[in-house]
Enzyme design. Structure first.
Site, short mmCIF file in Angstrom:
data_model
loop_
_atom_site.label_atom_id
_atom_site.label_comp_id
_atom_site.label_asym_id
_atom_site.label_seq_id
_atom_site.Cartn_x
_atom_site.Cartn_y
_atom_site.Cartn_z
N ASP A 238 32.24 -37.42 -12.54
CA ASP A 238 33.42 -37.82 -11.76
C ASP A 238 33.37 -37.07 -10.44
OD1 ASP A 238 36.08 -37.92 -10.74
OD2 ASP A 238 36.85 -38.28 -12.76
N SER B 255 34.88 -48.12 6.03
CA SER B 255 35.52 -49.44 6.04
C SER B 255 36.09 -49.68 7.43
CB SER B 255 36.65 -49.43 5.00
OG SER B 255 37.52 -50.50 5.22
N TYR C 43 44.62 -45.72 1.85
CA TYR C 43 43.20 -46.04 1.99
C TYR C 43 42.73 -45.84 3.43
CZ TYR C 43 38.90 -48.85 1.54
OH TYR C 43 37.60 -49.28 1.54
N LYS D 171 39.90 -43.23 4.82
CA LYS D 171 38.62 -43.66 5.40
C LYS D 171 38.48 -43.16 6.84
CE LYS D 171 36.73 -45.88 1.90
NZ LYS D 171 35.47 -45.49 1.26
N1 LIG Z 1 34.85 -54.33 -1.38
C1 LIG Z 1 35.06 -54.29 -0.07
O1 LIG Z 1 35.36 -55.32 0.57
C2 LIG Z 1 34.89 -52.99 0.68
C3 LIG Z 1 35.07 -53.01 2.07
C4 LIG Z 1 34.89 -51.83 2.81
C5 LIG Z 1 34.56 -50.67 2.12
N2 LIG Z 1 34.40 -50.66 0.78
C6 LIG Z 1 34.01 -49.40 0.12
O2 LIG Z 1 32.87 -49.61 -0.66
C7 LIG Z 1 32.85 -48.68 -1.76
C8 LIG Z 1 32.66 -49.44 -3.06
O3 LIG Z 1 33.74 -50.36 -3.17
P1 LIG Z 1 33.76 -51.56 -4.22
O4 LIG Z 1 34.31 -52.72 -3.51
O5 LIG Z 1 32.47 -51.67 -4.95
O6 LIG Z 1 34.92 -51.03 -5.20
P2 LIG Z 1 35.12 -51.16 -6.78
O7 LIG Z 1 34.52 -52.42 -7.28
O8 LIG Z 1 36.56 -50.88 -7.00
O9 LIG Z 1 34.22 -49.95 -7.34
C9 LIG Z 1 34.57 -48.64 -7.03
C10 LIG Z 1 33.55 -47.72 -7.68
O10 LIG Z 1 33.91 -46.36 -7.37
C11 LIG Z 1 33.93 -45.64 -8.60
N3 LIG Z 1 34.81 -44.48 -8.57
C12 LIG Z 1 36.11 -44.42 -8.19
N4 LIG Z 1 36.58 -43.17 -8.35
C13 LIG Z 1 35.56 -42.42 -8.84
C14 LIG Z 1 35.41 -41.07 -9.21
N5 LIG Z 1 36.44 -40.21 -9.14
N6 LIG Z 1 34.20 -40.64 -9.67
C15 LIG Z 1 33.16 -41.50 -9.75
N7 LIG Z 1 33.22 -42.80 -9.42
C16 LIG Z 1 34.42 -43.25 -8.97
C17 LIG Z 1 34.41 -46.66 -9.63
O11 LIG Z 1 34.15 -46.17 -10.93
P3 LIG Z 1 35.11 -46.54 -12.21
O12 LIG Z 1 34.57 -47.82 -12.76
O13 LIG Z 1 34.91 -45.36 -13.12
O14 LIG Z 1 36.50 -46.67 -11.70
C18 LIG Z 1 33.55 -47.84 -9.22
O15 LIG Z 1 32.24 -47.69 -9.69
C19 LIG Z 1 34.19 -47.93 -1.67
O16 LIG Z 1 33.99 -46.68 -1.03
C20 LIG Z 1 35.05 -48.83 -0.82
O17 LIG Z 1 36.07 -48.13 -0.15
C21 LIG Z 1 34.57 -51.80 0.04
#
Ligand SMILES: NC(=O)c1ccc[n+]([C@@H]2O[C@H](COP(=O)([O-])OP(=O)(O)OC[C@H]3O[C@@H](n4cnc5c(N)ncnc54)[C@H](OP(=O)(O)O)[C@@H]3O)[C@@H](O)[C@H]2O)c1
Length: 236
Positions: free
Chosen positions: A58, A140, A156, A160
């Site tokens: 974590d 982001s 958020y 960021k």
């Molecule tokens: N999706 C978008 O459109 C978008 C756009 C801009 C930026 N981002 C960024 O891209 C990254 C990935 O986003 P995503 O869309 O793939 O989100 P997601 O599907 O919600 O996945 C988030 C990931 O982060 C992990 N996580 C959260 N807290 C954690 C912790 N304390 N320790 C270890 N792992 C942890 C989650 O693990 P668990 O399964 O254990 O919760 C999951 O694997 C993030 O930083 C997000 O801000 C996403």
């Protein structure tokens, strides 16, 4: 053979990137809180027994990251890239600053900023010995101060924006050691966080991110990049 740490590797962008990197012949140290619950990740480990190393961790727990770094050192002896991907968006998005639960702001900062700090601190001694050390902090467009034109997603966005500042400062601190540190946006991606309306599939985002990881070098140190590793789309 390059070795890459990916945090939050069990789902979303982190999982898709892990799969692409393995296909490209990289070794991935996949960090996630509950690897035993991700059947997809376990299947990937069967397909890539040499290339995928699953570590339960974590990012809000410093002692677990220190242990993860020790295990990585023992198993692989080196590290080339930190992909700081784990992140949360803890709010609904339309909260007023007058009413928003301050706990949501703390939660976002704890994971999205301090989590990245902890990962960097734990793995820096290893990465500093790489021939091409790179740190990519997943940011982001919502973290851009100059592009902000509404009041959505306080927790958020603030976290960021702070991650962006962390990136820029770390880039200065480590530049003398040849480490390239960047903020990178994955685009708007169809994940649990991005939602179903998003433009990109996780695979599309991951394919471009993998190329960006390959391509970046000291000329881009301290920049805020798009998913292709380019300057221009995002401003601080
Ligand atoms: N999706 C978008 O459109 C978008 C756009 C801009 C930026 N981002 C960024 O891209 C990254 C990935 O986003 P995503 O869309 O793939 O989100 P997601 O599907 O919600 O996945 C988030 C990931 O982060 C992990 N996580 C959260 N807290 C954690 C912790 N304390 N320790 C270890 N792992 C942890 C989650 O693990 P668990 O399964 O254990 O919760 C999951 O694997 C993030 O930083 C997000 O801000 C996403």
């Amino acid at each position: 053979m390059e070795i890459i740490v990916v945090t939050g590797a069990n789902r979303g962008i982190g999982f898709a990137l892990t799969r692409v990197l393995l296909t490209n012949g990289k070794t991935v140290v996949a960090i996630c809180r509950r690897p035993e619950e991700s059947s997809e990740l376990k299947q990937l480990a069967v397909l890539h027994p040499e290339g995928l190393d699953l570590i339960k961790c974590d990012v809000s727990r410093e002692e677990e990251l220190v242990e993860a770094a020790a295990v990585t050192q023992k198993r692989h002896g080196k590290l080339d890239v930190i992909f700081n991907n784990a992140g949360i968006m803890p709010e609904g998005g339309d909260e007023s600053i007058l009413k928003i639960d301050l706990g949501l702001l703390r939660l976002a900062y704890e994971t999205n900023v301090l989590g990245a700090v902890r990962v960097i601190r734990a793995f820096y001694p290893m990465i500093a010995r790489s021939e091409r050390p790179r740190i990519l902090n997943v940011s982001s467009g919502l973290g851009s101060i100059s592009a902000k034109d509404d009041y959505s997603y306080y927790a958020y966005s603030i976290s960021k924006a702070a991650l962006n500042m962390l990136t820029r400062a770390v880039a200065h601190e480590f530049a003398a050691h040849g480490v390239t540190t960047v903020a990178i946006s994955p685009g708007w991606v169809r994940t649990d966080m991005g939602g179903e309306e998003a433009q990109l599939s996780p695979e599309e985002s991951a394919l471009s991110l993998a190329k960006a990881i390959d391509g970046i070098g000291p000329d881009l140190n301290g920049q805020f990049l798009d998913r292709h590793g380019r300057i221009g789309e995002y401003s601080w």
